[in-house]
Design a protein around this motif. Structure first.
Motif, mmCIF file in Angstrom:
data_model
loop_
_atom_site.group_PDB
_atom_site.id
_atom_site.type_symbol
_atom_site.label_atom_id
_atom_site.label_comp_id
_atom_site.label_asym_id
_atom_site.label_seq_id
_atom_site.Cartn_x
_atom_site.Cartn_y
_atom_site.Cartn_z
ATOM 1 N N TRP A 33 -27.328 83.588 12.825
ATOM 2 C CA TRP A 33 -26.270 82.733 12.291
ATOM 3 C C TRP A 33 -25.572 81.999 13.431
ATOM 4 C CZ3 TRP A 33 -27.623 87.439 10.359
ATOM 5 C CH2 TRP A 33 -27.743 87.591 8.971
ATOM 6 N N PHE A 34 -25.171 80.772 13.174
ATOM 7 C CA PHE A 34 -24.177 80.104 14.020
ATOM 8 C C PHE A 34 -22.881 80.162 13.242
ATOM 9 C CE2 PHE A 34 -27.858 77.591 15.856
ATOM 10 C CZ PHE A 34 -27.717 78.058 17.157
ATOM 11 N N GLY A 35 -21.997 81.083 13.580
ATOM 12 C CA GLY A 35 -20.790 81.261 12.761
ATOM 13 C C GLY A 35 -21.188 81.651 11.353
ATOM 14 N N GLU A 36 -20.798 80.844 10.390
ATOM 15 C CA GLU A 36 -21.125 81.132 8.994
ATOM 16 C C GLU A 36 -22.517 80.625 8.610
ATOM 17 O OE1 GLU A 36 -18.210 82.099 6.287
ATOM 18 O OE2 GLU A 36 -18.380 83.212 8.194
ATOM 19 N N PHE A 37 -23.064 79.784 9.465
ATOM 20 C CA PHE A 37 -24.291 79.070 9.100
ATOM 21 C C PHE A 37 -25.528 79.909 9.412
ATOM 22 C CE2 PHE A 37 -27.533 75.799 10.458
ATOM 23 C CZ PHE A 37 -27.895 75.466 9.162
ATOM 24 N N HIS A 38 -26.283 80.214 8.383
ATOM 25 C CA HIS A 38 -27.471 81.061 8.499
ATOM 26 C C HIS A 38 -28.644 80.194 8.959
ATOM 27 C CE1 HIS A 38 -29.766 84.621 6.407
ATOM 28 N NE2 HIS A 38 -30.076 84.488 7.675
ATOM 29 N N VAL A 39 -28.862 80.136 10.264
ATOM 30 C CA VAL A 39 -29.803 79.142 10.803
ATOM 31 C C VAL A 39 -31.257 79.626 10.787
ATOM 32 C CG1 VAL A 39 -29.319 79.848 13.194
ATOM 33 C CG2 VAL A 39 -30.289 77.587 12.752
ATOM 34 N N LEU A 40 -31.492 80.937 10.981
ATOM 35 C CA LEU A 40 -32.862 81.471 10.899
ATOM 36 C C LEU A 40 -32.883 82.613 9.898
ATOM 37 C CD1 LEU A 40 -33.889 81.516 14.696
ATOM 38 C CD2 LEU A 40 -34.598 79.855 12.944
ATOM 39 N N GLY A 57 -41.770 70.769 11.507
ATOM 40 C CA GLY A 57 -40.764 70.857 10.457
ATOM 41 C C GLY A 57 -39.696 69.807 10.662
ATOM 42 N N PRO A 58 -38.931 69.531 9.613
ATOM 43 C CA PRO A 58 -37.928 68.476 9.707
ATOM 44 C C PRO A 58 -36.832 68.814 10.728
ATOM 45 C CG PRO A 58 -37.836 69.562 7.555
ATOM 46 C CD PRO A 58 -39.012 70.120 8.278
ATOM 47 N N SER A 59 -36.155 67.782 11.163
ATOM 48 C CA SER A 59 -35.032 67.945 12.081
ATOM 49 C C SER A 59 -33.985 68.860 11.457
ATOM 50 C CB SER A 59 -34.456 66.555 12.361
ATOM 51 O OG SER A 59 -33.331 66.672 13.174
ATOM 52 N N GLY A 60 -33.493 69.803 12.233
ATOM 53 C CA GLY A 60 -32.470 70.719 11.730
ATOM 54 C C GLY A 60 -33.027 71.953 11.050
ATOM 55 N N SER A 61 -34.358 72.107 11.034
ATOM 56 C CA SER A 61 -34.944 73.246 10.311
ATOM 57 C C SER A 61 -34.901 74.546 11.114
ATOM 58 C CB SER A 61 -36.383 72.921 9.892
ATOM 59 O OG SER A 61 -37.175 72.584 11.009
ATOM 60 N N GLY A 62 -34.529 74.457 12.398
ATOM 61 C CA GLY A 62 -34.380 75.685 13.194
ATOM 62 C C GLY A 62 -35.478 75.911 14.222
ATOM 63 N N LYS A 63 -36.309 74.897 14.460
ATOM 64 C CA LYS A 63 -37.439 75.046 15.390
ATOM 65 C C LYS A 63 -36.968 75.374 16.804
ATOM 66 C CE LYS A 63 -38.812 70.796 14.683
ATOM 67 N NZ LYS A 63 -37.707 70.334 13.814
ATOM 68 N N SER A 64 -36.009 74.581 17.298
ATOM 69 C CA SER A 64 -35.514 74.826 18.662
ATOM 70 C C SER A 64 -34.847 76.186 18.752
ATOM 71 C CB SER A 64 -34.504 73.751 19.073
ATOM 72 O OG SER A 64 -35.122 72.496 19.140
ATOM 73 N N THR A 65 -34.031 76.504 17.772
ATOM 74 C CA THR A 65 -33.321 77.789 17.793
ATOM 75 C C THR A 65 -34.322 78.939 17.814
ATOM 76 O OG1 THR A 65 -31.544 76.744 16.539
ATOM 77 C CG2 THR A 65 -31.520 79.150 16.648
ATOM 78 N N LEU A 66 -35.392 78.815 17.042
ATOM 79 C CA LEU A 66 -36.398 79.876 17.014
ATOM 80 C C LEU A 66 -37.014 80.088 18.391
ATOM 81 C CD1 LEU A 66 -38.267 81.925 15.684
ATOM 82 C CD2 LEU A 66 -39.747 80.031 14.967
HETATM 83 P P1 ADP Z 1 -34.549 71.674 14.974
HETATM 84 O O1 ADP Z 1 -34.945 71.987 16.378
HETATM 85 O O2 ADP Z 1 -35.571 72.076 13.959
HETATM 86 O O3 ADP Z 1 -34.166 70.242 14.815
HETATM 87 P P2 ADP Z 1 -32.260 73.332 15.569
HETATM 88 O O4 ADP Z 1 -32.791 74.682 15.816
HETATM 89 O O5 ADP Z 1 -31.879 72.509 16.747
HETATM 90 O O6 ADP Z 1 -33.267 72.537 14.619
HETATM 91 O O7 ADP Z 1 -30.980 73.431 14.644
HETATM 92 C C1 ADP Z 1 -30.998 74.091 13.399
HETATM 93 C C2 ADP Z 1 -29.642 73.965 12.761
HETATM 94 O O8 ADP Z 1 -28.694 74.694 13.525
HETATM 95 C C3 ADP Z 1 -29.108 72.546 12.680
HETATM 96 O O9 ADP Z 1 -28.423 72.413 11.463
HETATM 97 C C4 ADP Z 1 -28.185 72.452 13.845
HETATM 98 O O10 ADP Z 1 -27.158 71.516 13.593
HETATM 99 C C5 ADP Z 1 -27.648 73.846 13.934
HETATM 100 N N1 ADP Z 1 -27.291 74.211 15.302
HETATM 101 C C6 ADP Z 1 -28.102 74.157 16.370
HETATM 102 N N2 ADP Z 1 -27.484 74.623 17.488
HETATM 103 C C7 ADP Z 1 -26.235 74.981 17.098
HETATM 104 C C8 ADP Z 1 -25.103 75.545 17.767
HETATM 105 N N3 ADP Z 1 -25.150 75.840 19.076
HETATM 106 N N4 ADP Z 1 -24.002 75.789 17.041
HETATM 107 C C9 ADP Z 1 -23.955 75.514 15.721
HETATM 108 N N5 ADP Z 1 -24.974 74.987 15.015
HETATM 109 C C10 ADP Z 1 -26.121 74.723 15.691
#
Ligand code: ADP
Ligand code: MG
Length: 263
Positions: A33-40, A57-66
């Motif tokens: 999670w990023f705060g409340e946001f369930h990112v993965l 995957g589309p932009s914002g799908s969590g690829k970088s975070t993964l």
């Molecule tokens: P992708 O690489 O697929 O475009 P990201 O992994 O960068 O996706 O981001 C996934 C989601 O998490 C997006 O909605 C992005 O705005 C959000 N996000 C990414 N990094 C942060 C962060 N440090 N804090 C809060 N939200 C984030």
């Protein structure tokens, strides 16, 4: 003697299962999670040594975070991330241990602008690894040759094209002798004519057997080198397949929509 030939010395395998050494990355039931946001969401992924994974995957799908969770540039909250047999926790020693083995290349090359290419390549080997300067420089030249820009060694990043800078960034990673390479959209900031030269370097790495996880929209690259394409949407892996099947026979509507937009 008889006792030596008949009595096998027991090998202590209590800490490992039979196939552990073949697994490069294992992610089990991982959530972030990023705060409340369930990112993965409930990510399960096993990458064997030598595998080449493309993550799409589309932009914002969590690829970088993964992929950032794989070298703990991001922390996960639940589940397990195990890299080269080491589970990533808040234990910084383990984080260090994992980062030694994992190279990462970003969209923006992050070279030090005030250092020459050679200095960029030898900084960490000399100061982090304690490798003698002459040896670090020899290794750096080896990899500069490999990415086909040995003649740029004494220039500064600003004097190089984007494609050349990205090849330096790859060479810089390789100087640390990684076992796994992570790529996060390494070509998406480049002009079209420079994309090819960077992809060629990545294809070469794949051919040499490097374990690679690549976030990229370069579907030609995926077809050529990936043995698996992973498709993410809204923080989940919703589909994965070998490239041929992935492109010719996508299962989910969201995958079909995505492919129709980028192919
Ligand atoms: P992708 O690489 O697929 O475009 P990201 O992994 O960068 O996706 O981001 C996934 C989601 O998490 C997006 O909605 C992005 O705005 C959000 N996000 C990414 N990094 C942060 C962060 N440090 N804090 C809060 N939200 C984030
Ligand atoms: Mg991204």
């Amino acid at each position: 003697s008889l006792s030596e030939t008949t009595v096998e010395k027991p090998v202590d395998r209590s800490h490992m299962s039979v196939s552990d050494t073949d697994v490069a990355v294992e992610i089990i039931g991982m959530n972030k999670w990023f705060g409340e946001f369930h990112v993965l969401r409930d990510i399960n992924l096993k990458v064997m040594r030598g595998e080449r994974i493309v993550i799409a995957g589309p932009s914002g799908s969590g690829k970088s975070t993964l992929i950032r969770c794989i070298n703990r540039l991001e922390e996960h909250q639940t589940g397990q991330v195990i890299v080269n047999g080491v589970e990533l926790t808040s234990d910084l020693k383990r984080v260090d241990e994992v980062r030694r083995e994992v190279g990462m290349v970003f969209q923006h090359f992050n070279l030090f602008p005030h250092l020459t290419i050679m200095q960029n390549l030898t900084l960490a080997p000399i100061w982090v690894r304690g490798i003698p300067k002459a040896q670090a420089e020899e290794t750096a030249m080896h990899y500069l040759e490999r990415v086909k820009i040995p003649e740029q060694a004494n220039k500064f990043p600003g004097q190089l094209s984007g494609g050349q800078q990205q090849r330096v960034a790859i060479a810089r990673s390789l100087c640390m002798n990684p076992k796994i390479m992570l790529f996060d959209e390494p070509t998406s900031a480049l002009d079209p004519e420079m994309i090819k030269e960077v992809l060629e370097v990545m294809v070469g790495l794949a051919e040499d057997g490097m374990t690679m996880l690549c976030v990229t929209h370069e579907m030609g690259f995926a077809r050529q080198v990936a043995n698996r394409v992973i498709f993410m949407d809204q923080g989940q892996i919703i589909e994965q397949n070998e490239p041929e099947a992935f492109f010719s026979n996508p299962q989910h509507e969201r995958t079909k929509l995505f492919l129709s937009q980028i192919l």
